[in-house]
Design a protein around this motif. Structure first.
Motif, mmCIF file in Angstrom:
data_model
loop_
_atom_site.group_PDB
_atom_site.id
_atom_site.type_symbol
_atom_site.label_atom_id
_atom_site.label_comp_id
_atom_site.label_asym_id
_atom_site.label_seq_id
_atom_site.Cartn_x
_atom_site.Cartn_y
_atom_site.Cartn_z
ATOM 1 N N LYS A 42 14.862 39.051 4.564
ATOM 2 C CA LYS A 42 14.209 38.448 5.755
ATOM 3 C C LYS A 42 13.621 36.935 5.418
ATOM 4 O O LYS A 42 13.368 36.504 4.315
ATOM 5 C CB LYS A 42 13.040 39.378 6.006
ATOM 6 C CG LYS A 42 13.436 40.645 6.660
ATOM 7 C CD LYS A 42 12.239 41.399 7.222
ATOM 8 C CE LYS A 42 12.742 42.652 7.515
ATOM 9 N NZ LYS A 42 11.681 43.699 8.338
ATOM 10 N N GLN A 43 13.243 36.396 6.633
ATOM 11 C CA GLN A 43 12.739 34.935 6.443
ATOM 12 C C GLN A 43 11.275 35.154 6.362
ATOM 13 O O GLN A 43 10.725 35.926 6.493
ATOM 14 C CB GLN A 43 12.980 34.244 7.846
ATOM 15 C CG GLN A 43 14.404 33.581 8.359
ATOM 16 C CD GLN A 43 14.400 32.766 9.309
ATOM 17 O OE1 GLN A 43 13.673 32.824 10.307
ATOM 18 N NE2 GLN A 43 15.485 32.137 9.057
ATOM 19 N N ARG A 44 10.671 33.934 5.547
ATOM 20 C CA ARG A 44 9.367 33.944 5.281
ATOM 21 C C ARG A 44 8.409 33.934 6.588
ATOM 22 O O ARG A 44 9.059 33.076 7.653
ATOM 23 C CB ARG A 44 8.991 32.947 4.474
ATOM 24 C CG ARG A 44 7.878 32.639 3.828
ATOM 25 C CD ARG A 44 7.739 31.677 2.420
ATOM 26 N NE ARG A 44 8.625 30.749 2.498
ATOM 27 C CZ ARG A 44 8.972 30.266 1.420
ATOM 28 N NH1 ARG A 44 8.897 30.617 0.108
ATOM 29 N NH2 ARG A 44 10.151 29.430 1.466
ATOM 30 N N GLU A 45 7.517 34.445 6.646
ATOM 31 C CA GLU A 45 6.548 34.580 7.571
ATOM 32 C C GLU A 45 5.024 34.491 7.267
ATOM 33 O O GLU A 45 4.789 34.955 6.211
ATOM 34 C CB GLU A 45 6.767 35.917 8.383
ATOM 35 C CG GLU A 45 6.347 37.225 7.512
ATOM 36 C CD GLU A 45 6.380 38.360 8.417
ATOM 37 O OE1 GLU A 45 6.340 38.468 9.751
ATOM 38 O OE2 GLU A 45 6.162 39.392 7.771
ATOM 39 N N MET A 46 4.397 33.940 8.182
ATOM 40 C CA MET A 46 2.820 33.850 7.756
ATOM 41 C C MET A 46 2.282 35.212 8.137
ATOM 42 O O MET A 46 2.539 35.565 9.194
ATOM 43 C CB MET A 46 2.532 32.680 8.629
ATOM 44 C CG MET A 46 0.855 32.476 8.404
ATOM 45 S SD MET A 46 0.213 31.099 9.529
ATOM 46 C CE MET A 46 0.513 29.779 8.669
ATOM 47 N N VAL A 47 1.394 35.562 7.166
ATOM 48 C CA VAL A 47 0.709 37.012 7.361
ATOM 49 C C VAL A 47 -0.924 36.480 7.769
ATOM 50 O O VAL A 47 -1.527 37.664 8.627
ATOM 51 C CB VAL A 47 0.800 37.802 6.494
ATOM 52 C CG1 VAL A 47 2.316 38.235 6.202
ATOM 53 C CG2 VAL A 47 0.114 37.417 5.164
ATOM 54 N N ALA A 48 -1.337 35.283 7.504
ATOM 55 C CA ALA A 48 -2.525 35.120 7.670
ATOM 56 C C ALA A 48 -3.146 33.597 7.481
ATOM 57 O O ALA A 48 -2.416 32.999 6.553
ATOM 58 C CB ALA A 48 -3.760 36.072 6.672
ATOM 59 N N TYR A 49 -4.173 33.125 8.169
ATOM 60 C CA TYR A 49 -4.337 31.664 7.764
ATOM 61 C C TYR A 49 -5.844 31.485 7.607
ATOM 62 O O TYR A 49 -6.519 32.265 8.664
ATOM 63 C CB TYR A 49 -3.505 30.521 8.474
ATOM 64 C CG TYR A 49 -3.963 30.609 9.910
ATOM 65 C CD1 TYR A 49 -3.287 31.100 10.828
ATOM 66 C CD2 TYR A 49 -5.156 29.572 10.287
ATOM 67 C CE1 TYR A 49 -3.594 31.128 12.469
ATOM 68 C CE2 TYR A 49 -5.352 29.622 11.729
ATOM 69 C CZ TYR A 49 -4.634 30.383 12.650
ATOM 70 O OH TYR A 49 -4.898 30.078 14.023
ATOM 71 N N ILE A 50 -6.334 30.569 7.413
ATOM 72 C CA ILE A 50 -7.871 30.356 7.337
ATOM 73 C C ILE A 50 -8.194 28.886 7.378
ATOM 74 O O ILE A 50 -7.562 28.081 6.704
ATOM 75 C CB ILE A 50 -8.509 30.730 6.090
ATOM 76 C CG1 ILE A 50 -10.154 30.713 6.054
ATOM 77 C CG2 ILE A 50 -8.037 30.228 4.611
ATOM 78 C CD1 ILE A 50 -10.829 31.278 5.015
ATOM 79 N N THR A 51 -9.008 28.421 8.423
ATOM 80 C CA THR A 51 -9.230 27.263 8.716
ATOM 81 C C THR A 51 -10.148 26.480 7.538
ATOM 82 O O THR A 51 -10.686 27.010 6.855
ATOM 83 C CB THR A 51 -9.783 26.820 10.165
ATOM 84 O OG1 THR A 51 -11.221 27.519 10.150
ATOM 85 C CG2 THR A 51 -9.051 27.597 11.133
ATOM 86 N N THR A 52 -10.430 25.325 7.719
ATOM 87 C CA THR A 52 -11.279 24.467 7.073
ATOM 88 C C THR A 52 -12.775 25.001 7.082
ATOM 89 O O THR A 52 -13.544 25.106 6.413
ATOM 90 C CB THR A 52 -11.412 23.135 7.144
ATOM 91 O OG1 THR A 52 -11.471 22.846 8.541
ATOM 92 C CG2 THR A 52 -10.123 22.506 6.672
ATOM 93 N N ALA A 53 -13.078 25.273 8.386
ATOM 94 C CA ALA A 53 -14.348 26.006 8.611
ATOM 95 C C ALA A 53 -14.425 27.586 8.466
ATOM 96 O O ALA A 53 -15.387 28.033 8.670
ATOM 97 C CB ALA A 53 -14.765 25.768 10.325
ATOM 98 N N GLY A 54 -13.451 28.210 8.003
ATOM 99 C CA GLY A 54 -13.351 29.648 7.682
ATOM 100 C C GLY A 54 -13.206 30.598 8.556
ATOM 101 O O GLY A 54 -13.251 31.671 8.508
#
Length: 113
Positions: A42-54
């Motif tokens: 499968k293609q790579r997928e984003m599962v989570a992200y976090i901003t600079t502010a948290g």
């Protein structure tokens, strides 16, 4: 900048793992960071992200089970994975929210049913 993910392994379904990703330079604080997963075939997928502010956001498939966090002083982003399922199998990578750097080697997560 080199990204090095670590902490993967083999775990039974329902188990937990924490993966980490460290950067080679003190640049973490400037970016939002994401954890990405590439399952076999499968293609790579984003599962989570976090901003600079948290602030955080999760893919529906991991919401309520995974937690992303960051430690800018250590140039490191973490992903705590609980209640793991076989469908979580894959190679996990970190990168900025809009991928900026090379992907590095990733860390393999395998879940046995």
């Amino acid at each position: 900048v080199q990204l090095q993910a670590s902490g993967g392994g083999l775990v039974q379904a329902g188990g937990s793992l924490r993966v980490s990703c460290a950067a080679s330079r003190s640049i973490f604080g400037r970016y939002a960071w994401g954890w990405y997963r590439q399952a076999p075939g499968k293609q790579r997928e984003m599962v989570a992200y976090i901003t600079t502010a948290g602030g955080t956001n999760y893919a529906d498939s991991v919401k309520g089970r995974f937690t992303i966090s960051r430690a800018d002083a250590k140039n490191t982003v973490y992903l705590q994975m609980n209640s793991l399922k076989p469908e979580d199998i894959g190679v996990y990578y970190c990168n900025t929210y809009q991928p900026t750097f090379g992907w590095g080697r990733g860390t393999q997560v395998t879940v046995s049913s």
